[in-house]
Design an enzyme around this catalytic site. Structure first.
Site, mmCIF file in Angstrom:
data_model
loop_
_atom_site.group_PDB
_atom_site.id
_atom_site.type_symbol
_atom_site.label_atom_id
_atom_site.label_comp_id
_atom_site.label_asym_id
_atom_site.label_seq_id
_atom_site.Cartn_x
_atom_site.Cartn_y
_atom_site.Cartn_z
ATOM 1 N N ASN A 191 0.825 -1.202 0.000
ATOM 2 C CA ASN A 191 0.000 0.000 0.000
ATOM 3 C C ASN A 191 0.865 1.260 0.000
ATOM 4 O O ASN A 191 1.942 1.279 0.582
ATOM 5 C CB ASN A 191 -0.921 0.011 1.227
ATOM 6 C CG ASN A 191 -1.856 -1.187 1.226
ATOM 7 O OD1 ASN A 191 -2.006 -1.841 0.195
ATOM 8 N ND2 ASN A 191 -2.459 -1.482 2.349
ATOM 9 N N HIS B 22 5.814 -0.586 -2.714
ATOM 10 C CA HIS B 22 5.339 0.117 -3.909
ATOM 11 C C HIS B 22 5.392 1.632 -3.761
ATOM 12 O O HIS B 22 4.697 2.347 -4.472
ATOM 13 C CB HIS B 22 3.915 -0.344 -4.252
ATOM 14 C CG HIS B 22 3.849 -1.754 -4.773
ATOM 15 N ND1 HIS B 22 2.684 -2.474 -4.874
ATOM 16 C CD2 HIS B 22 4.833 -2.578 -5.220
ATOM 17 C CE1 HIS B 22 2.949 -3.688 -5.364
ATOM 18 N NE2 HIS B 22 4.240 -3.768 -5.570
ATOM 19 N N ASN C 137 -8.197 -12.887 4.605
ATOM 20 C CA ASN C 137 -8.858 -12.287 3.443
ATOM 21 C C ASN C 137 -10.284 -12.833 3.393
ATOM 22 O O ASN C 137 -10.467 -14.050 3.513
ATOM 23 C CB ASN C 137 -8.084 -12.689 2.162
ATOM 24 C CG ASN C 137 -8.443 -11.826 0.969
ATOM 25 O OD1 ASN C 137 -9.610 -11.525 0.740
ATOM 26 N ND2 ASN C 137 -7.437 -11.446 0.213
ATOM 27 N N PRO C 138 -11.272 -11.975 3.210
ATOM 28 C CA PRO C 138 -12.645 -12.508 3.155
ATOM 29 C C PRO C 138 -12.927 -13.294 1.885
ATOM 30 O O PRO C 138 -13.924 -14.013 1.817
ATOM 31 C CB PRO C 138 -13.517 -11.241 3.213
ATOM 32 C CG PRO C 138 -12.630 -10.112 2.859
ATOM 33 C CD PRO C 138 -11.218 -10.508 3.158
HETATM 34 P P1 OAD Z 1 -6.252 -5.735 -4.683
HETATM 35 O O1 OAD Z 1 -7.250 -4.619 -4.814
HETATM 36 O O2 OAD Z 1 -5.821 -6.453 -5.897
HETATM 37 O O3 OAD Z 1 -6.822 -6.838 -3.698
HETATM 38 C C1 OAD Z 1 -7.404 -6.487 -2.487
HETATM 39 C C2 OAD Z 1 -7.629 -7.748 -1.702
HETATM 40 O O4 OAD Z 1 -8.121 -7.379 -0.423
HETATM 41 C C3 OAD Z 1 -8.631 -8.721 -2.293
HETATM 42 O O5 OAD Z 1 -8.095 -10.020 -2.270
HETATM 43 C C4 OAD Z 1 -9.856 -8.626 -1.348
HETATM 44 O O6 OAD Z 1 -10.552 -9.848 -1.227
HETATM 45 C C5 OAD Z 1 -9.170 -8.270 -0.052
HETATM 46 N N1 OAD Z 1 -10.005 -7.538 0.906
HETATM 47 C C6 OAD Z 1 -11.048 -6.711 0.665
HETATM 48 N N2 OAD Z 1 -11.532 -6.197 1.809
HETATM 49 C C7 OAD Z 1 -10.772 -6.718 2.816
HETATM 50 C C8 OAD Z 1 -10.759 -6.565 4.226
HETATM 51 N N3 OAD Z 1 -11.632 -5.757 4.839
HETATM 52 N N4 OAD Z 1 -9.830 -7.250 4.937
HETATM 53 C C9 OAD Z 1 -8.938 -8.067 4.324
HETATM 54 N N5 OAD Z 1 -8.904 -8.236 2.989
HETATM 55 C C10 OAD Z 1 -9.799 -7.582 2.240
HETATM 56 O O7 OAD Z 1 -5.030 -5.119 -3.888
HETATM 57 P P2 OAD Z 1 -3.552 -5.643 -3.721
HETATM 58 O O8 OAD Z 1 -3.490 -7.122 -3.678
HETATM 59 O O9 OAD Z 1 -2.979 -4.869 -2.602
HETATM 60 O O10 OAD Z 1 0.467 -2.128 -7.167
HETATM 61 O O11 OAD Z 1 -2.879 -5.151 -5.031
HETATM 62 C C11 OAD Z 1 -1.492 -5.314 -5.140
HETATM 63 C C12 OAD Z 1 -0.930 -4.290 -6.030
HETATM 64 O O12 OAD Z 1 -1.635 -4.314 -7.250
HETATM 65 C C13 OAD Z 1 -1.119 -2.857 -5.557
HETATM 66 O O13 OAD Z 1 -0.155 -2.482 -4.615
HETATM 67 C C14 OAD Z 1 -0.925 -2.122 -6.832
HETATM 68 C C15 OAD Z 1 -1.659 -3.036 -7.814
HETATM 69 O O14 OAD Z 1 -1.041 -3.198 -8.977
HETATM 70 C C16 OAD Z 1 0.971 -1.089 -7.830
HETATM 71 O O15 OAD Z 1 0.379 -0.049 -7.971
HETATM 72 C C17 OAD Z 1 2.351 -1.356 -8.310
#
Ligand code: OAD
Length: 255
Positions: free
Chosen positions: A115, A132, A227-228
């Site tokens: 994040n 990132h 993760n939900p």
């Molecule tokens: P994503 O938006 O791809 O995924 C978010 C995840 O959080 C999903 O798996 C949801 O199921 C989960 N989620 C949602 N609400 C939640 C909660 N309340 N508690 C726990 N989990 C929850 O985000 P990232 O995986 O962080 O990179 O994305 C990774 C990277 O992709 C980002 O940092 C960004 C993007 O490309 C760059 O900008 C380089």
């Protein structure tokens, strides 16, 4: 709470107890977080539908050098919008549980986040490995010349050098760009030495960050996913807790 929610929560109880016991027994813990940990603070996750004006754009198209060069004003404003959004919200119980655990167990936890919102730091976590980058810092788009001083950048969308026109850009990692070398190296070292990795709120789809879970697993650590929803790292997990970060982390990090 509906009956369904209550049933879901009751089902998770044994997993929460196991994770809490693993946390209490671990000497070195690495936590890898993603956008999901900030969802309960009110920040939409990366892949969630954009809202309002921004719904027409795909984040993936804007979070790239090509996207920025094609439309610097629009992309700069998108980052301004996100900066303003983040400034209005607070860290949630998930961020706070991590910061409080670190205070109770100095040196036991390494926090690596994908994040760029700074909420872990605002919750009180120190030495956060920002894989990132950081939404609130800027750097030059092109190699800076002698005339490029960030403090003297000419205001605008985006600000630029008034001598050579070089534009400022957010100091975040865009698609196709390398992760900050030292920061990622520290995260890899920590992942290879930990006995427990918590993977919280990430879809586990973006590498190399997601690969930290594989490193930990290969080196003998247990991997717990919070993760939900299902994630791309579920195969690596020793334990999957289908709950939200703000509900689960205070429970498993109580020791
Ligand atoms: P994503 O938006 O791809 O995924 C978010 C995840 O959080 C999903 O798996 C949801 O199921 C989960 N989620 C949602 N609400 C939640 C909660 N309340 N508690 C726990 N989990 C929850 O985000 P990232 O995986 O962080 O990179 O994305 C990774 C990277 O992709 C980002 O940092 C960004 C993007 O490309 C760059 O900008 C380089």
């Amino acid at each position: 709470m509906t009956n369904e929610e209550l049933a879901g929560q009751t089902e998770q109880e044994p997993s929460l107890a196991v994770a809490a016991a693993w946390v209490a027994a671990a000497k070195k813990i690495v936590v890898l977080t993603g956008a999901g940990i900030s969802a309960e603070s009110g920040i939409p996750t990366f892949r969630d539908a954009q809202t309002g004006f921004w719904a027409q754009y795909k984040p993936e198209d804007m979070a790239s050098e090509k996207g920025y060069r094609t439309n610097p004003t629009m992309v700069w404003r998108w980052y301004e919008y996100r900066r303003e959004l983040v400034a209005k919200v607070d860290p949630n119980a998930g961020h706070l549980a991590l910061a409080e655990f670190e205070k109770r167990h100095p040196g036991a936890i390494t926090l690596a986040t994908q994040n760029v919102d700074g909420l872990h730091q605002r919750a009180g976590s120190s030495d956060v490995l920002c894989l990132h980058g950081d939404l609130n810092t800027q750097k030059w788009l092109d190699t800076p010349r002698d005339c490029c001083y960030i403090e003297h950048a000419q205001a605008g969308d985006p600000p630029s050098c008034d001598v050579c026109g070089n534009m400022l850009r957010p100091a975040v990692v865009w698609f196709g760009e390398a992760l900050p070398y030292k920061v990622f190296g520290r995260a890899q070292d920590a992942a290879s030495e930990c006995d427990l990795m918590l993977v919280v709120g990430t879809a586990g789809a973006v590498y190399p960050a997601a690969g930290l879970a594989n490193v930990a697993k290969r080196c003998g650590a247990k991997v717990v996913i919070v993760n939900p929803a299902p994630s791309g790292l579920d195969d690596v997990a020793d334990l999957k807790i289908r709950g939200t970060a703000a509900a689960v982390l205070p429970r498993i990090l109580a020791s």
